[in-house]
Write a protein that holds these residues in place. Structure first.
Motif, PDB file in Angstrom:
ATOM      1  N   LEU A  41       0.841  -1.188   0.000  1.00  0.00           N
ATOM      2  CA  LEU A  41       0.000   0.000   0.000  1.00  0.00           C
ATOM      3  C   LEU A  41       0.878   1.241   0.000  1.00  0.00           C
ATOM      4  CD1 LEU A  41      -2.749   1.515   0.450  1.00  0.00           C
ATOM      5  CD2 LEU A  41      -2.318   1.242   2.908  1.00  0.00           C
ATOM      6  N   THR A  42       0.602   2.201  -0.886  1.00  0.00           N
ATOM      7  CA  THR A  42       1.344   3.461  -0.952  1.00  0.00           C
ATOM      8  C   THR A  42       0.442   4.600  -0.485  1.00  0.00           C
ATOM      9  OG1 THR A  42       2.734   2.699  -2.772  1.00  0.00           O
ATOM     10  CG2 THR A  42       2.586   5.078  -2.430  1.00  0.00           C
ATOM     11  N   VAL A  43       0.930   5.366   0.487  1.00  0.00           N
ATOM     12  CA  VAL A  43       0.148   6.446   1.084  1.00  0.00           C
ATOM     13  C   VAL A  43       0.931   7.748   0.975  1.00  0.00           C
ATOM     14  CG1 VAL A  43      -0.924   7.310   3.188  1.00  0.00           C
ATOM     15  CG2 VAL A  43      -0.943   4.858   2.708  1.00  0.00           C
ATOM     16  N   GLN A  44       0.233   8.823   0.632  1.00  0.00           N
ATOM     17  CA  GLN A  44       0.814  10.155   0.627  1.00  0.00           C
ATOM     18  C   GLN A  44       0.180  10.970   1.750  1.00  0.00           C
ATOM     19  OE1 GLN A  44       0.006  11.602  -3.304  1.00  0.00           O
ATOM     20  NE2 GLN A  44       1.766  10.576  -4.214  1.00  0.00           N
ATOM     21  N   ALA A  45       0.989  11.731   2.468  1.00  0.00           N
ATOM     22  CA  ALA A  45       0.473  12.540   3.578  1.00  0.00           C
ATOM     23  C   ALA A  45       1.263  13.834   3.689  1.00  0.00           C
ATOM     24  CB  ALA A  45       0.538  11.760   4.892  1.00  0.00           C
ATOM     25  N   GLU A  46       0.600  14.844   4.214  1.00  0.00           N
ATOM     26  CA  GLU A  46       1.237  16.149   4.423  1.00  0.00           C
ATOM     27  C   GLU A  46       1.253  16.476   5.913  1.00  0.00           C
ATOM     28  OE1 GLU A  46       0.749  20.221   2.108  1.00  0.00           O
ATOM     29  OE2 GLU A  46      -0.805  20.079   3.650  1.00  0.00           O
ATOM     30  N   GLY A  47       2.424  16.842   6.416  1.00  0.00           N
ATOM     31  CA  GLY A  47       2.555  17.280   7.794  1.00  0.00           C
ATOM     32  C   GLY A  47       2.724  18.784   7.846  1.00  0.00           C
ATOM     33  N   ARG A  48       2.376  19.367   8.978  1.00  0.00           N
ATOM     34  CA  ARG A  48       2.402  20.825   9.079  1.00  0.00           C
ATOM     35  C   ARG A  48       2.911  21.279  10.444  1.00  0.00           C
ATOM     36  NH1 ARG A  48      -2.986  23.766   7.337  1.00  0.00           N
ATOM     37  NH2 ARG A  48      -2.237  22.842   5.385  1.00  0.00           N
ATOM     38  N   MET A 173      10.697  22.256  10.102  1.00  0.00           N
ATOM     39  CA  MET A 173      10.600  21.242   9.058  1.00  0.00           C
ATOM     40  C   MET A 173      10.583  19.844   9.655  1.00  0.00           C
ATOM     41  SD  MET A 173      10.134  22.074   5.920  1.00  0.00           S
ATOM     42  CE  MET A 173      10.541  20.432   5.327  1.00  0.00           C
ATOM     43  N   ASP A 174      11.411  19.606  10.675  1.00  0.00           N
ATOM     44  CA  ASP A 174      11.450  18.288  11.311  1.00  0.00           C
ATOM     45  C   ASP A 174      10.114  17.976  11.988  1.00  0.00           C
ATOM     46  OD1 ASP A 174      14.006  17.818  10.445  1.00  0.00           O
ATOM     47  OD2 ASP A 174      14.968  18.361  12.342  1.00  0.00           O
ATOM     48  N   GLU A 175       9.508  18.976  12.618  1.00  0.00           N
ATOM     49  CA  GLU A 175       8.192  18.773  13.220  1.00  0.00           C
ATOM     50  C   GLU A 175       7.170  18.399  12.150  1.00  0.00           C
ATOM     51  OE1 GLU A 175       6.845  22.029  15.535  1.00  0.00           O
ATOM     52  OE2 GLU A 175       8.560  22.007  16.905  1.00  0.00           O
ATOM     53  N   ALA A 176       7.229  19.081  11.015  1.00  0.00           N
ATOM     54  CA  ALA A 176       6.290  18.789   9.930  1.00  0.00           C
ATOM     55  C   ALA A 176       6.523  17.388   9.367  1.00  0.00           C
ATOM     56  CB  ALA A 176       6.439  19.831   8.820  1.00  0.00           C
ATOM     57  N   GLY A 236       2.012  38.049  10.958  1.00  0.00           N
ATOM     58  CA  GLY A 236       1.176  36.853  10.979  1.00  0.00           C
ATOM     59  C   GLY A 236       1.960  35.592  11.304  1.00  0.00           C
ATOM     60  N   GLU A 237       1.551  34.467  10.715  1.00  0.00           N
ATOM     61  CA  GLU A 237       2.216  33.182  10.922  1.00  0.00           C
ATOM     62  C   GLU A 237       2.499  32.521   9.584  1.00  0.00           C
ATOM     63  OE1 GLU A 237      -0.355  30.868  13.420  1.00  0.00           O
ATOM     64  OE2 GLU A 237       0.546  31.635  15.270  1.00  0.00           O
ATOM     65  N   LEU A 238       3.450  31.596   9.580  1.00  0.00           N
ATOM     66  CA  LEU A 238       3.796  30.836   8.391  1.00  0.00           C
ATOM     67  C   LEU A 238       3.567  29.356   8.649  1.00  0.00           C
ATOM     68  CD1 LEU A 238       7.167  32.490   7.244  1.00  0.00           C
ATOM     69  CD2 LEU A 238       4.889  32.852   6.286  1.00  0.00           C
ATOM     70  N   ASP A 239       3.043  28.661   7.662  1.00  0.00           N
ATOM     71  CA  ASP A 239       2.893  27.209   7.733  1.00  0.00           C
ATOM     72  C   ASP A 239       4.109  26.559   7.075  1.00  0.00           C
ATOM     73  OD1 ASP A 239       0.488  27.190   9.046  1.00  0.00           O
ATOM     74  OD2 ASP A 239      -0.712  27.164   7.215  1.00  0.00           O
ATOM     75  N   VAL A 240       4.718  25.646   7.792  1.00  0.00           N
ATOM     76  CA  VAL A 240       5.827  24.867   7.255  1.00  0.00           C
ATOM     77  C   VAL A 240       5.290  23.473   6.946  1.00  0.00           C
ATOM     78  CG1 VAL A 240       8.135  23.972   7.685  1.00  0.00           C
ATOM     79  CG2 VAL A 240       7.469  26.185   8.617  1.00  0.00           C
ATOM     80  N   ASN A 241       5.369  23.046   5.696  1.00  0.00           N
ATOM     81  CA  ASN A 241       4.768  21.791   5.267  1.00  0.00           C
ATOM     82  C   ASN A 241       5.823  20.783   4.818  1.00  0.00           C
ATOM     83  OD1 ASN A 241       2.142  22.911   5.596  1.00  0.00           O
ATOM     84  ND2 ASN A 241       2.352  23.918   3.614  1.00  0.00           N
ATOM     85  N   ALA A 242       5.529  19.516   5.047  1.00  0.00           N
ATOM     86  CA  ALA A 242       6.370  18.422   4.558  1.00  0.00           C
ATOM     87  C   ALA A 242       5.454  17.366   3.959  1.00  0.00           C
ATOM     88  CB  ALA A 242       7.202  17.822   5.688  1.00  0.00           C
TER      89      ALA A 242
END
Length: 253
Positions: A41-48, A173-176, A236-242
């Protein structure tokens, strides 16, 4: 080996499809061995991860005109030296200033227009325009608006920005990334249970995309800016995504 085929972002792909052609040979040699009869199974996910920016990047410059190229450039140099001095007096370090554009170009007058709307003759040079721009990293965001106003008063007539950024985004980035992997695993467990299977292990993991600085906001030309009060700026704030793509091996429960 069975493959669990899911719609949309969940796709059952051969392991070699997760790598570039240049890496194909190495991937074949190092790909994990899948148990006979297993399902892949191949899964794609985004962390923030969210951060308050601590850096504002902008450009400031001077555009001048003169009858000759040297006249335009000399006037530009005087105004730009004052602009650079204003930056330094505002606390901007030399390492945070870098020339991004220095150019001299002719200014053409209007061609003679005939009754039928066409023009006659070659364009005539009526002067020259000199432009000098410097890219600036403003680290004290509380003083950003004040710095911009100081620059304009010193002679800068072109200001573009800011692009709010994170000076050192590695921790965010590591958190994301951790968030992305956790989401991928949770999603894999969900689909496995729905199919009457269980997740055995991760086979491959790859990262795509990532954080990019906020696009800049554009200021008007300085001669149209209101100078009565410091220019208001909200960081404001910035979203860091991985983004990760993970391949899991599934087996019967």
């Amino acid at each position: 080996m069975k493959r669990l085929i899911l719609a949309a972002s969940l796709s059952a792909l051969p392991l070699a499809a997760l790598v570039t052609p240049a890496m194909a040979q190495q991937a074949v040699q190092t790909a994990p061995v899948v148990s006979p009869g297993a399902t892949v199974l191949t899964v794609q996910a985004e962390g923030r991860s969210t951060r308050v920016p601590d850096l504002a990047v902008f450009t400031a410059g001077v555009t001048t005109q003169g009858q000759t190229a040297s006249e335009a450039l000399a006037a530009n140099a005087r105004a730009m030296n004052a602009t650079m001095a204003a930056l330094k007096s505002s606390g901007v370090a030399a390492r945070d200033m870098q020339t991004s554009n220095l150019s001299v170009s002719p200014v053409y007058g209007e061609q003679k227009r005939l009754a039928d709307g066409s023009t006659q003759g070659d364009p005539v040079i009526v002067g020259y325009r000199a432009t000098n721009q410097v890219q600036v990293k403003q680290r004290d965001l509380a003083r950003y608006g004040q710095v911009i106003d100081t620059l304009v008063k010193a002679g800068a007539n072109e200001v573009n920005g800011p692009s709010f950024q994170i000076d050192k985004p590695e921790a965010a980035m590591d958190e994301a990334r951790i968030d992305a992997v956790a989401k991928a695993r949770a999603r894999a467990d969900l689909y496995a249970r729905a199919a009457g299977l269980k997740v055995v292990r991760m086979l491959t993991i790859s990262e795509t995309g990532g954080w990019s600085p906020q696009p800049p906001m554009l200021y008007a030309r300085a001669d149209k800016m209101m100078m009565a009060a410091p220019s208001p700026v909200a960081a404001g704030e910035l979203d860091v995504n991985a983004n990760v793509t993970i391949t899991f091996e599934l087996a019967p429960q």
